[in-house]
Design a protein around this motif. Sequence first.
Motif, PDB file in Angstrom:
ATOM      1  N   ILE A  55       0.977  -1.289  -0.095  1.00  0.00           N
ATOM      2  CA  ILE A  55       0.141  -0.016   0.127  1.00  0.00           C
ATOM      3  C   ILE A  55       0.575   1.338  -0.097  1.00  0.00           C
ATOM      4  O   ILE A  55       0.424   2.354  -0.629  1.00  0.00           O
ATOM      5  CB  ILE A  55      -1.093  -0.052   1.008  1.00  0.00           C
ATOM      6  N   VAL A  56       1.982   1.139   0.884  1.00  0.00           N
ATOM      7  CA  VAL A  56       3.029   2.368   0.672  1.00  0.00           C
ATOM      8  C   VAL A  56       4.126   1.649   0.334  1.00  0.00           C
ATOM      9  O   VAL A  56       4.626   0.505   0.456  1.00  0.00           O
ATOM     10  CB  VAL A  56       3.015   3.105   2.158  1.00  0.00           C
ATOM     11  N   LEU A  68       2.424   6.629  -1.103  1.00  0.00           N
ATOM     12  CA  LEU A  68       1.531   5.691  -1.308  1.00  0.00           C
ATOM     13  C   LEU A  68       1.865   4.982  -2.608  1.00  0.00           C
ATOM     14  O   LEU A  68       2.584   5.603  -3.545  1.00  0.00           O
ATOM     15  CB  LEU A  68       0.211   6.403  -1.688  1.00  0.00           C
ATOM     16  N   ALA A  69       1.910   3.802  -2.642  1.00  0.00           N
ATOM     17  CA  ALA A  69       2.237   2.853  -3.743  1.00  0.00           C
ATOM     18  C   ALA A  69       1.180   2.469  -4.641  1.00  0.00           C
ATOM     19  O   ALA A  69       1.426   1.862  -5.541  1.00  0.00           O
ATOM     20  CB  ALA A  69       3.139   1.642  -3.167  1.00  0.00           C
ATOM     21  N   ARG A  70      -0.029   2.834  -4.145  1.00  0.00           N
ATOM     22  CA  ARG A  70      -1.349   2.474  -4.814  1.00  0.00           C
ATOM     23  C   ARG A  70      -2.086   3.686  -4.926  1.00  0.00           C
ATOM     24  O   ARG A  70      -2.079   4.596  -4.262  1.00  0.00           O
ATOM     25  CB  ARG A  70      -2.133   1.757  -4.100  1.00  0.00           C
ATOM     26  N   ASP A  71      -2.876   3.619  -5.844  1.00  0.00           N
ATOM     27  CA  ASP A  71      -3.909   4.696  -6.179  1.00  0.00           C
ATOM     28  C   ASP A  71      -4.948   4.685  -5.033  1.00  0.00           C
ATOM     29  O   ASP A  71      -5.304   3.458  -4.549  1.00  0.00           O
ATOM     30  CB  ASP A  71      -4.674   4.468  -7.477  1.00  0.00           C
ATOM     31  N   SER A  76      -8.170  -0.382   0.121  1.00  0.00           N
ATOM     32  CA  SER A  76      -9.315  -0.802   0.876  1.00  0.00           C
ATOM     33  C   SER A  76      -9.383  -0.700   2.180  1.00  0.00           C
ATOM     34  O   SER A  76      -8.324  -1.117   2.922  1.00  0.00           O
ATOM     35  CB  SER A  76      -9.546  -2.384   0.279  1.00  0.00           C
ATOM     36  N   ILE A  77     -10.566   0.029   2.747  1.00  0.00           N
ATOM     37  CA  ILE A  77     -10.365  -0.019   4.123  1.00  0.00           C
ATOM     38  C   ILE A  77     -10.673  -1.272   4.900  1.00  0.00           C
ATOM     39  O   ILE A  77      -9.822  -1.472   5.904  1.00  0.00           O
ATOM     40  CB  ILE A  77     -11.507   1.246   4.544  1.00  0.00           C
ATOM     41  N   ASP A 134      -9.847   6.744  -0.888  1.00  0.00           N
ATOM     42  CA  ASP A 134     -10.205   7.748  -2.005  1.00  0.00           C
ATOM     43  C   ASP A 134     -11.337   8.305  -1.233  1.00  0.00           C
ATOM     44  O   ASP A 134     -11.423   9.528  -1.181  1.00  0.00           O
ATOM     45  CB  ASP A 134     -10.315   7.234  -3.262  1.00  0.00           C
ATOM     46  N   ASP A 135     -12.392   7.626  -0.545  1.00  0.00           N
ATOM     47  CA  ASP A 135     -13.415   7.794   0.003  1.00  0.00           C
ATOM     48  C   ASP A 135     -13.198   8.857   1.224  1.00  0.00           C
ATOM     49  O   ASP A 135     -13.847   9.865   1.449  1.00  0.00           O
ATOM     50  CB  ASP A 135     -14.516   6.790   0.374  1.00  0.00           C
ATOM     51  N   LEU A 136     -12.191   8.475   1.760  1.00  0.00           N
ATOM     52  CA  LEU A 136     -11.766   9.310   3.249  1.00  0.00           C
ATOM     53  C   LEU A 136     -11.198  10.567   2.565  1.00  0.00           C
ATOM     54  O   LEU A 136     -11.382  11.688   3.408  1.00  0.00           O
ATOM     55  CB  LEU A 136     -10.819   8.719   4.171  1.00  0.00           C
TER      56      LEU A 136
END
Length: 156
Positions: A55-56, A68-71, A76-77, A134-136
């Motif tokens: 993720i990072v 961040l290594a991902r978009d 996923s939370i 992204d939502d957060l």
Amino acid sequence: MITQKMKYALKALLVLGDQQRAGAGPLRIETIAQRAGVPKRFLEHILLDIRDTGIVASTRGRSGGYALARDPRQVSIPELLRLIDGPIAPLPCLSRTAYQRCEDCTDEASCRIRQVFSGIFANYLLLIESLTLDDLLRSGKAAGAILPAPEAAPLP
């Protein structure tokens, strides 16, 4: 209830997500801790765990740090919750990833506790499974902007 460790992880990821959106480079752990309001000594362990999932990413050197290594749409939370806090099911017999039969249960099919919590957990999963970093990030400072508030049930 999420743990303090999970809150620290989310705060750090929000800092990294804001950094990514600004088009800036990696951040040193001290900077992340300061911006997130998280103790550095806890953050180091948390970021290492998150890094191991991809993720990072971390880079060494003078201009190194974490990024961040991902978009954020791919972070996923629920995946984070399971990584940091463990299974999210309220009962071990409802867990997808760590199923265990309850020691005191004689028949899962007729267990009323399992039946009630199964329905509650299914609704919870419908809401949380689609939640991403992204939502957060998009929620900004507006409390409750991620999901609509549930409607109150009518009183009898």
